[in-house]
Design an enzyme around this catalytic site. Structure first.
Site, PDB file in Angstrom:
ATOM      1  N   CYS A  12     165.490  26.809  36.282  1.00 61.69           N
ATOM      2  CA  CYS A  12     164.263  27.785  35.334  1.00 61.69           C
ATOM      3  C   CYS A  12     164.765  28.866  34.985  1.00 61.69           C
ATOM      4  O   CYS A  12     165.497  29.201  35.571  1.00 61.69           O
ATOM      5  CB  CYS A  12     163.499  28.020  36.520  1.00 61.69           C
ATOM      6  N   GLY A  38     165.245  24.491  31.862  1.00 62.65           N
ATOM      7  CA  GLY A  38     164.390  23.449  32.403  1.00 62.65           C
ATOM      8  C   GLY A  38     162.708  23.195  31.586  1.00 62.65           C
ATOM      9  O   GLY A  38     163.074  24.011  30.622  1.00 62.65           O
ATOM     10  N   ASN A 112     162.196  32.143  39.428  1.00 62.52           N
ATOM     11  CA  ASN A 112     163.606  31.961  38.987  1.00 62.52           C
ATOM     12  C   ASN A 112     164.721  31.445  40.372  1.00 62.52           C
ATOM     13  O   ASN A 112     165.323  32.657  41.392  1.00 62.52           O
ATOM     14  CB  ASN A 112     164.565  32.433  38.005  1.00 62.52           C
ATOM     15  N   GLY A 113     164.716  30.379  41.209  1.00 58.13           N
ATOM     16  CA  GLY A 113     165.720  30.563  42.502  1.00 58.13           C
ATOM     17  C   GLY A 113     165.236  30.043  43.153  1.00 58.13           C
ATOM     18  O   GLY A 113     164.453  29.129  42.736  1.00 58.13           O
ATOM     19  N   SER A 293     178.761  21.635  27.196  1.00 57.21           N
ATOM     20  CA  SER A 293     179.345  23.187  28.100  1.00 57.21           C
ATOM     21  C   SER A 293     180.577  22.680  28.177  1.00 57.21           C
ATOM     22  O   SER A 293     181.305  23.733  28.275  1.00 57.21           O
ATOM     23  CB  SER A 293     178.638  22.584  29.375  1.00 57.21           C
ATOM     24  N   ASP A 356     183.470  20.102  32.723  1.00 59.18           N
ATOM     25  CA  ASP A 356     183.358  21.369  33.240  1.00 59.18           C
ATOM     26  C   ASP A 356     182.873  21.034  35.319  1.00 59.18           C
ATOM     27  O   ASP A 356     183.558  21.927  35.587  1.00 59.18           O
ATOM     28  CB  ASP A 356     182.121  21.848  32.652  1.00 59.18           C
ATOM     29  N   CYS A 392     173.720  22.838  46.682  1.00 57.05           N
ATOM     30  CA  CYS A 392     173.297  24.388  46.393  1.00 57.05           C
ATOM     31  C   CYS A 392     171.686  24.443  47.135  1.00 57.05           C
ATOM     32  O   CYS A 392     171.700  23.635  47.371  1.00 57.05           O
ATOM     33  CB  CYS A 392     173.221  24.936  45.986  1.00 57.05           C
TER      34      CYS A 392
HETATM   35  S1  SF4 Z   1     175.671  26.852  45.937  1.00 59.98           S
HETATM   36 FE1  SF4 Z   1     176.919  26.215  43.331  1.00 59.98          FE
HETATM   37  S2  SF4 Z   1     175.185  26.263  42.786  1.00 59.98           S
HETATM   38 FE2  SF4 Z   1     174.526  27.047  44.355  1.00 59.98          FE
HETATM   39  S3  SF4 Z   1     174.277  29.842  43.777  1.00 59.98           S
HETATM   40 FE3  SF4 Z   1     176.652  28.802  44.234  1.00 59.98          FE
HETATM   41  S4  SF4 Z   1     177.758  28.180  42.870  1.00 59.98           S
HETATM   42 FE4  SF4 Z   1     175.375  28.618  41.873  1.00 59.98          FE
END
Ligand code: SF4
Length: 470
Positions: A12, A38, A112-113, A293, A356, A392
């Protein structure tokens, strides 16, 4: 960004303006610059000092807003959001900003998060009689704040934020003030800028450039900014902790023209490529990157290795979300819509293909095959980040661990699965040094939990991976 084929999606983007007669129009342009974060929905809330007005909808920012709709959003302050559905489903009610009206005034929220204790808080709120209207984590925060309505709003927001855990960059707005907060570890990027006498807040600084705004500073971890016609007031809702900004923002998500925490993303990616060339050299004729990227890292690799950088892969820019994708059968017959090899560059050559990251491995396998079908003699895959082995919990769709190729296979096995002549990844130490240039040690750098498994916050026993919720 190449998110659709990589299955790695951003979480987001948020953008806000205080004190400008065309705040909604500026927010529209700001969100447009953040569109890569997003594409599932977008919304803008405006205040004219008396009431909040909201318009939101599914799709890209261009699909959601017409000129007339923007004209309707009259007011000197706006907050906006582009959404990739992380927590909660993709329903209309979950598109942000969320807006809550009450007799004492309205509150709009853009987030965001991802919160790691949202479920526990939802259970607690419902047990105490709250009725939640959405399945999004963000609403939990609104309810926590509402329960503290006996306090001045800034105190209620600080108190509410101190109860939530995880990754969050928040923009909130009432009729007469904007509230900006970054989580105690600053996991998500959030910057403050200005345009003349107006204040601007954005997930990424590339959105400042598009409207001619200037960067002022980062919104610090654990900081709450209160922006109003009186100016900007800064408070803390949490004691200072070492920032652990998401490393994947540098690796993949953020735009190369953005600066995160004062470090340019393109320059960081170039350093990742250089570090990768030092850690995993190989004899080859050309270096190519996977657009978009990976281009910066590929340039860095080529520079360091002294091997020419070439455009061995071209991205077709006009494949939109509504484009009719070829069937599996047509794909197998070689119909490729998103990426094409440049035969004249790779034919008969030993190619270093820099990407990447690898998530499931399916994209890498397709690209290696594409290069070999175009006549490449050897394809050596170099990944400018460490293997992603862990999910994540902070708002990035890295898939669940069952789908992560590196969580289930050794490097040798992955090499064979994707059909590469060799495969190497950047080490966590190499990534950390490429981003922070020795400023921080591995223990004190950004979040690298998806690589290392060291999550910077507590992960609650009932925390589910956000993408397993649906
Ligand atoms: S777990 Fe990986 S994708 Fe998630 S916040 Fe940490 S570095 Fe970023």
């Amino acid at each position: 960004m190449f998110g659709e084929i990589k299955s790695l999606n951003e979480e987001c983007g948020i953008f806000g303006v205080w004190g400008h007669p065309e705040s909604a129009q500026l927010t529209y342009y700001g969100l447009h610059a953040l569109q890569h974060r997003g594409q599932e929905g977008a919304g803008i809330v405006t205040t004219d000092g008396k009431q909040l007005k909201l318009h939101k909808g599914h799709g890209l920012i261009n699909d959601v807003f017409s000129q007339d709709q923007l004209k309707d959003l009259q007011g000197r302050a706006s907050i906006g959001h582009v959404r990739y559905a992380t927590a909660g489903d993709g329903g209309y009610e979950n598109i942000q900003p969320l807006m809550f009206r009450s007799q004492t005034g309205s509150l709009a929220l853009a987030h965001n998060g991802n919160l790691v204790n949202a479920q526990a808080l939802k259970n607690q709120l419902e047990a105490q009689g709250s009725i939640l209207q959405t399945t999004s984590d963000t609403e939990v925060v609104a309810h926590l704040i509402k329960r503290l309505r006996h306090l001045p709003l800034a105190d209620a927001i600080s108190e509410g934020l101190s109860m939530i855990k995880g990754a969050y960059a928040f923009l909130m707005m009432t009729e007469d003030a904007m509230y900006v907060a970054n989580d105690p570890r600053g996991l998500r990027p959030l910057s403050l800028g200005y345009l003349g006498d107006s204040w601007v807040v954005s997930s990424e600084t590339c959105a400042f450039d598009i409207i001619g705004a200037k960067y002022e500073r980062e919104v610090k971890p654990g900081e709450l900014l209160i922006i109003s016609d009186e100016g900007v007031e800064s408070r803390r809702f949490s004691a200072p902790i070492q920032r652990t900004l998401c490393s994947m923002e540098y690796v993949y998500f953020s735009r190369p023209d953005s600066d995160l925490d004062g470090k340019n993303v393109h320059a960081s990616r170039k350093r990742m490529g250089k570090a990768l060339a030092q850690e995993a050299p190989i004899e080859a004729d050309v270096v190519t990157g996977v657009p978009d990227s990976s281009i910066s890292a590929a340039i860095g690799y080529a520079e360091e290795a002294g091997i020419p950088y070439e455009l061995g892969l071209i991205k077709n820019r006009y494949v939109g979300r509504t484009f009719i994708q070829p069937s599996q059968e047509l794909r197998e017959q070689g119909v490729k819509m998103k990426l094409s090899p440049v035969r004249g560059i790779v034919e008969g050559k030993r190619v270093v293909m820099v990407d990447d990251s690898i998530v499931r491995g399916t994209t890498s396998r397709r690209i290696v095959k594409m290069l070999k079908d175009a006549g490449a003699k050897e394809v050596h895959v170099r990944i400018a980040s460490p293997p992603i082995k862990n999910p994540c919990y902070y708002g990035i769709d890295t898939s669940n661990s069952g789908e992560l190729i590196a969580a289930n296979h050794s490097i040798e096995e992955m090499e064979e699965i994707i059909g590469a002549d060799s495969l190497s990844f950047l080490t966590p130490d190499g990534l950390n040094k490429a981003i922070y240039q020795g400023e921080d040690s591995l223990e004190h750098g950004g979040c690298m939990a998806c690589f290392t498994g060291n999550y910077p916050t507590e992960i609650y026993p009932n925390t589910v991976h956000p993408y397993e919720k649906a």
